[in-house]
Design an enzyme around this catalytic site. Structure first.
Site, PDB file in Angstrom:
ATOM      1  N   GLU A 120       0.716  -1.150   0.037  1.00 20.58           N
ATOM      2  CA  GLU A 120       0.065  -0.004   0.025  1.00 20.58           C
ATOM      3  C   GLU A 120       0.802   1.366   0.101  1.00 20.58           C
ATOM      4  OE1 GLU A 120      -2.653  -0.328   3.667  1.00 20.58           O
ATOM      5  OE2 GLU A 120      -3.968  -1.758   2.185  1.00 20.58           O
ATOM      6  N   HIS A 242      -9.145   9.998   3.733  1.00 22.64           N
ATOM      7  CA  HIS A 242      -8.946   9.095   2.826  1.00 22.64           C
ATOM      8  C   HIS A 242      -9.292   9.607   1.279  1.00 22.64           C
ATOM      9  CE1 HIS A 242      -9.001   5.011   0.744  1.00 22.64           C
ATOM     10  NE2 HIS A 242      -8.368   4.539   1.966  1.00 22.64           N
ATOM     11  N   ARG A 288      -1.291   8.919   1.204  1.00 24.56           N
ATOM     12  CA  ARG A 288      -2.810   9.441   1.208  1.00 24.56           C
ATOM     13  C   ARG A 288      -2.829  10.818   1.372  1.00 24.56           C
ATOM     14  NH1 ARG A 288      -5.415   5.188   5.565  1.00 24.56           N
ATOM     15  NH2 ARG A 288      -5.485   3.424   4.086  1.00 24.56           N
ATOM     16  N   HIS A 349     -10.839  10.197   7.972  1.00 28.74           N
ATOM     17  CA  HIS A 349     -10.753   8.936   7.687  1.00 28.74           C
ATOM     18  C   HIS A 349      -9.833   8.268   9.285  1.00 28.74           C
ATOM     19  CE1 HIS A 349     -10.110   4.734   6.350  1.00 28.74           C
ATOM     20  NE2 HIS A 349      -8.970   4.907   6.496  1.00 28.74           N
ATOM     21  N   ARG A 384      -0.423   9.079   9.060  1.00 31.29           N
ATOM     22  CA  ARG A 384      -0.333   7.722   9.504  1.00 31.29           C
ATOM     23  C   ARG A 384       0.049   6.890   8.090  1.00 31.29           C
ATOM     24  NH1 ARG A 384      -4.977   3.378   9.319  1.00 31.29           N
ATOM     25  NH2 ARG A 384      -5.637   5.078   7.503  1.00 31.29           N
TER      26      ARG A 384
HETATM   27  C1  FAD Z   1     -13.463   2.154   6.525  1.00 33.41           C
HETATM   28  C2  FAD Z   1     -12.086   2.064   7.449  1.00 33.41           C
HETATM   29  C3  FAD Z   1     -11.214   1.263   6.827  1.00 33.41           C
HETATM   30  C4  FAD Z   1      -9.672   1.116   7.751  1.00 33.41           C
HETATM   31  N1  FAD Z   1      -9.050   0.313   6.978  1.00 33.41           N
HETATM   32  C5  FAD Z   1      -7.880   0.019   7.611  1.00 33.41           C
HETATM   33  C6  FAD Z   1      -6.985  -1.046   7.225  1.00 33.41           C
HETATM   34  O1  FAD Z   1      -7.101  -1.827   6.285  1.00 33.41           O
HETATM   35  N2  FAD Z   1      -5.735  -1.110   8.018  1.00 33.41           N
HETATM   36  C7  FAD Z   1      -5.625  -0.282   9.343  1.00 33.41           C
HETATM   37  O2  FAD Z   1      -4.779  -0.653   9.783  1.00 33.41           O
HETATM   38  N3  FAD Z   1      -6.455   0.370   9.744  1.00 33.41           N
HETATM   39  C8  FAD Z   1      -7.685   1.065   8.950  1.00 33.41           C
HETATM   40  N4  FAD Z   1      -8.425   1.679   9.493  1.00 33.41           N
HETATM   41  C9  FAD Z   1      -8.159   2.337  10.949  1.00 33.41           C
HETATM   42  C10 FAD Z   1      -8.509   1.264  11.851  1.00 33.41           C
HETATM   43  O3  FAD Z   1      -9.743   0.311  11.638  1.00 33.41           O
HETATM   44  C11 FAD Z   1      -8.684   1.828  13.082  1.00 33.41           C
HETATM   45  O4  FAD Z   1      -7.695   2.904  13.367  1.00 33.41           O
HETATM   46  C12 FAD Z   1      -8.856   0.869  14.269  1.00 33.41           C
HETATM   47  O5  FAD Z   1      -9.826  -0.064  13.923  1.00 33.41           O
HETATM   48  C13 FAD Z   1      -9.274   1.632  15.670  1.00 33.41           C
HETATM   49  O6  FAD Z   1      -9.526   0.606  16.484  1.00 33.41           O
HETATM   50  P1  FAD Z   1      -9.950   1.116  18.118  1.00 33.41           P
HETATM   51  O7  FAD Z   1     -10.131  -0.413  18.510  1.00 33.41           O
HETATM   52  O8  FAD Z   1      -9.083   2.040  18.503  1.00 33.41           O
HETATM   53  O9  FAD Z   1     -11.326   1.561  17.800  1.00 33.41           O
HETATM   54  P2  FAD Z   1     -12.633   1.258  17.053  1.00 33.41           P
HETATM   55  O10 FAD Z   1     -12.468   0.109  16.414  1.00 33.41           O
HETATM   56  O11 FAD Z   1     -13.315   2.443  16.516  1.00 33.41           O
HETATM   57  O12 FAD Z   1     -13.619   0.786  18.598  1.00 33.41           O
HETATM   58  C14 FAD Z   1     -13.974   1.925  19.409  1.00 33.41           C
HETATM   59  C15 FAD Z   1     -15.023   1.351  20.288  1.00 33.41           C
HETATM   60  O13 FAD Z   1     -15.262   2.342  21.390  1.00 33.41           O
HETATM   61  C16 FAD Z   1     -16.637   2.478  21.595  1.00 33.41           C
HETATM   62  N5  FAD Z   1     -16.821   3.601  22.051  1.00 33.41           N
HETATM   63  C17 FAD Z   1     -16.530   5.100  21.649  1.00 33.41           C
HETATM   64  N6  FAD Z   1     -16.923   5.782  22.312  1.00 33.41           N
HETATM   65  C18 FAD Z   1     -17.236   5.091  23.506  1.00 33.41           C
HETATM   66  C19 FAD Z   1     -18.221   5.734  24.558  1.00 33.41           C
HETATM   67  N7  FAD Z   1     -18.375   7.089  24.888  1.00 33.41           N
HETATM   68  N8  FAD Z   1     -18.612   4.919  25.546  1.00 33.41           N
HETATM   69  C20 FAD Z   1     -18.571   3.633  25.318  1.00 33.41           C
HETATM   70  N9  FAD Z   1     -18.043   3.021  24.381  1.00 33.41           N
HETATM   71  C21 FAD Z   1     -17.328   3.777  23.432  1.00 33.41           C
HETATM   72  C22 FAD Z   1     -17.099   2.119  20.232  1.00 33.41           C
HETATM   73  O14 FAD Z   1     -18.813   1.607  20.565  1.00 33.41           O
HETATM   74  C23 FAD Z   1     -16.394   0.696  19.814  1.00 33.41           C
HETATM   75  O15 FAD Z   1     -16.671  -0.187  20.441  1.00 33.41           O
HETATM   76  C24 FAD Z   1      -9.687   1.884   8.598  1.00 33.41           C
HETATM   77  C25 FAD Z   1     -10.640   2.661   9.171  1.00 33.41           C
HETATM   78  C26 FAD Z   1     -11.838   2.882   8.475  1.00 33.41           C
HETATM   79  C27 FAD Z   1     -13.038   3.852   9.042  1.00 33.41           C
END
Ligand code: FAD
Length: 548
Positions: A120, A242, A288, A349, A384
């Site tokens: 990528e 993105h 990006r 994004h 990033r």
């Molecule tokens: C469409 C898309 C494609 C992507 N593709 C890639 C990829 O191919 N490779 C890569 O490395 N990264 C990718 N990313 C980025 C990556 O997915 C995210 O950075 C990563 O998944 C974040 O994980 P996380 O556990 O930090 O948060 P998330 O997976 O966003 O989870 C957040 C959690 O917090 C909870 N939450 C939030 N606020 C509260 C609150 N006030 N009270 C209780 N719960 C709360 C939510 O309910 C959820 O359960 C992508 C992102 C998107 C949007």
């Protein structure tokens, strides 16, 4: 019915970071863990990740190369020690995911690594392990299946954390995090969750912008909560847009993974001509921010609603095998990517900045950790690199796990905490204010604090957000909570942090591009934009309601 819940560890968030940590802690002994999610457990950015996770897995690749690529994309603001730490832990993290059952796509090349690797933007090797084009779904559903019925884990879906409870807020000596006030969306009540250790795993803040690839839960709640609790927040101006979301009124910002460009897809103007060669020697494989700005520039220059992405020169079999979800989703909206270009626009994004942490996920507040996209760990710097974020989630979940496990036995459980006070509030008769302010913030953030910025636009945004924050605080102090109100209060805080960081930066760097300072800043003089809040010491009554 009791509204007090007691656990050893409270994890706020059920994405890749929160669930990885929950599983590791739960498997390690008799630790009681609560995991909160604002919607269904799987609803978060993780589930929608398509491309994959980066790690040094191929024999042709090296740690040094992954480190260098990350530093280069980060434009002088990565912490080299943290980059090295994350990259060195990549292989082990992938092994852990394979061991718990994540079904990565296998290689069909007998001479290659046993799993298929994509390349990528910004990566100089193939190092993105993936599960076809639904990697996040594969990770999230595997984690969910492991934690859902685990005896040591209590899951609370549709529970929104409102604010952290701190010793300072309650007037208890030795400031530390004692848990959180949590809004139960079903009952409309606010519960008290107390814990020896609390972890923010709440993801990013794409919803601050009108157009975003992020799901609805991404309102930056963890960043806002940490800010109100007195933690330092850094580098919020670095919002990654993105470049290629599907442009269609019903697609709700469906992302077209950059893995398509990695496999040869070209960006086209509406007249079918290519343009990336005008902007960067790496053309479609440029990072990006370069691609997003190029598309933004071409759209503004031509007055076009979108640009186009074309992979139709690859064979149908290849496209359908490697990108089945993208193929199916585009087809659903009337575009056959095996035969024709698909319309694309940029969208907010990824949030590079966030709560400042060390390599164990420790924040400034004792007893509070943060992991995943909510953080500013030093990995991403000013930009990033693709697929480094899921890796960050798993690596920091693991290092936080080790630190929490070590320290837990030395921490005494918090005392009984005061209940949420609702004696001074009534039901709102003006919900329209909440809906209006939501829209207004997202629109002016898009217009004034978007891909290309200027001092004048940022100042205009700063004036607007100060006024709105006053209005929202007034509303918040008088009316009963709703989920929309909690999120509105948080996106207002996050918007103001983005604007303040952007105004502090008198240069263009990485994802922050200013018309007033068009030259890219010099790497040697790079500085993080760090903001420090000064929370007020409150009495227990209405403690969590005192700050805007
Ligand atoms: C469409 C898309 C494609 C992507 N593709 C890639 C990829 O191919 N490779 C890569 O490395 N990264 C990718 N990313 C980025 C990556 O997915 C995210 O950075 C990563 O998944 C974040 O994980 P996380 O556990 O930090 O948060 P998330 O997976 O966003 O989870 C957040 C959690 O917090 C909870 N939450 C939030 N606020 C509260 C609150 N006030 N009270 C209780 N719960 C709360 C939510 O309910 C959820 O359960 C992508 C992102 C998107 C949007």
């Amino acid at each position: 019915m009791s509204y007090q819940y007691q656990h050893d560890v409270l994890i706020i968030g059920s994405g890749a970071s929160g669930l990885s940590l929950a599983l590791e802690l739960a498997e390690s002994g008799s630790i009681r863990i609560a995991v909160l999610s604002k919607a269904a457990i799987s609803e978060g950015a993780t589930f929608y990740a398509q491309g994959g996770i980066s790690a040094v897995l191929d024999t042709q690749d090296s740690i040094e190369s992954h480190v260098q690529d990350t530093l280069q994309v980060g434009a002088g603001l990565c912490d080299p020690e943290i980059v090295k730490f994350v990259v060195e832990n990549g292989k082990e993290s992938i092994r852990w995911l394979i061991d718990i059952g994540v079904n990565f796509t296998r290689s069909t090349n007998p001479d290659g690594y046993e799993y298929h690797l994509h390349q990528e933007g910004g990566h100089s090797h193939r190092r993105i392990i993936h599960s076809a084009d639904s990697t996040g779904k594969a990770i999230e559903s595997t984690l969910e299946s492991r934690v859902r019925n685990h005896a040591n884990i209590d899951l609370y879906e549709c529970h929104t954390s409102v604010d952290l409870i701190t010793g300072n807020k309650l007037g208890i000596p030795g400031n530390r995090c004692l848990g959180a006030y949590v809004y139960d969306q079903q009952s409309g009540s606010v519960k008290v969750f107390s814990a020896k250790t609390t972890v923010l795993a709440t993801g990013g803040a794409g919803k601050v912008y009108l157009y975003t690839s992020n799901p609805d839960i991404c309102t930056g709640d963890g960043i806002a909560m940490a800010w109100r609790a007195g933690c330092r927040i850094a580098n919020m101006e670095f919002i990654q847009f993105h470049p290629t979301c599907l442009y269609h009124p019903e697609a709700k910002s469906f992302l077209i993974s950059e893995a398509l460009r990695g496999e040869g897809a070209r960006l086209l103007r509406p007249d079918g001509t290519t343009f990336m060669q005008r902007y960067d020697a790496r053309e479609e494989l440029a990072p990006r921010d370069v691609v997003a700005r190029a598309i933004d520039h071409e759209m503004k220059r031509l007055g076009a609603d979108c640009m186009f992405l074309d992979i139709s020169h690859r064979s149908s079999d290849f496209i359908i095998e490697h990108f089945p979800a993208i193929y199916a989703r585009c087809l659903q909206h009337g575009f056959d990517i095996t035969k024709e270009p698909v319309p694309v626009v940029p969208a907010a994004h990824y949030t590079c900045g966030g709560v400042m942490i060390d390599r164990y996920g420790r924040t400034d507040l004792p007893g509070l950790y943060a992991i995943g996209e909510v953080t500013c760990s030093g990995l991403h710097g000013a930009n990033r690199m693709a697929s480094n974020s899921l890796l960050e989630c798993v690596v920091f979940a693991h290092s936080a796990y080790k630190d929490i496990k070590k320290s837990l036995s030395t921490i005494t459980a918090p005392p009984e905490l005061p209940a949420w006070d609702e004696t001074m509030v009534t039901d709102s008769d003006e919900d329209v204010v909440v809906a209006h302010n939501w829209d207004e913030i997202r629109r002016f953030m898009w217009d004034y604090v978007g891909i290309v910025r200027s001092n004048k636009r940022l100042k205009r945004a700063q004036n607007r957000i100060r006024l709105l924050q006053g209005e929202i605080h007034e509303y918040y102090s008088h009316f009963r909570l709703t989920n929309d109100l909690i999120e509105l209060r948080n996106i207002a805080v996050v918007a103001s942090l983005i604007i303040d960081c952007a105004l502090m930066r008198t240069e263009s760097r990485g994802l922050h591009y200013s018309l007033d300072y068009p030259m890219q800043g010099v790497t040697d003089t790079a500085k993080n934009s760090v903001l420090q809040s000064f929370p007020v010491d409150n009495s227990p009554a209405r403690a969590a309601r005192q700050q805007p």
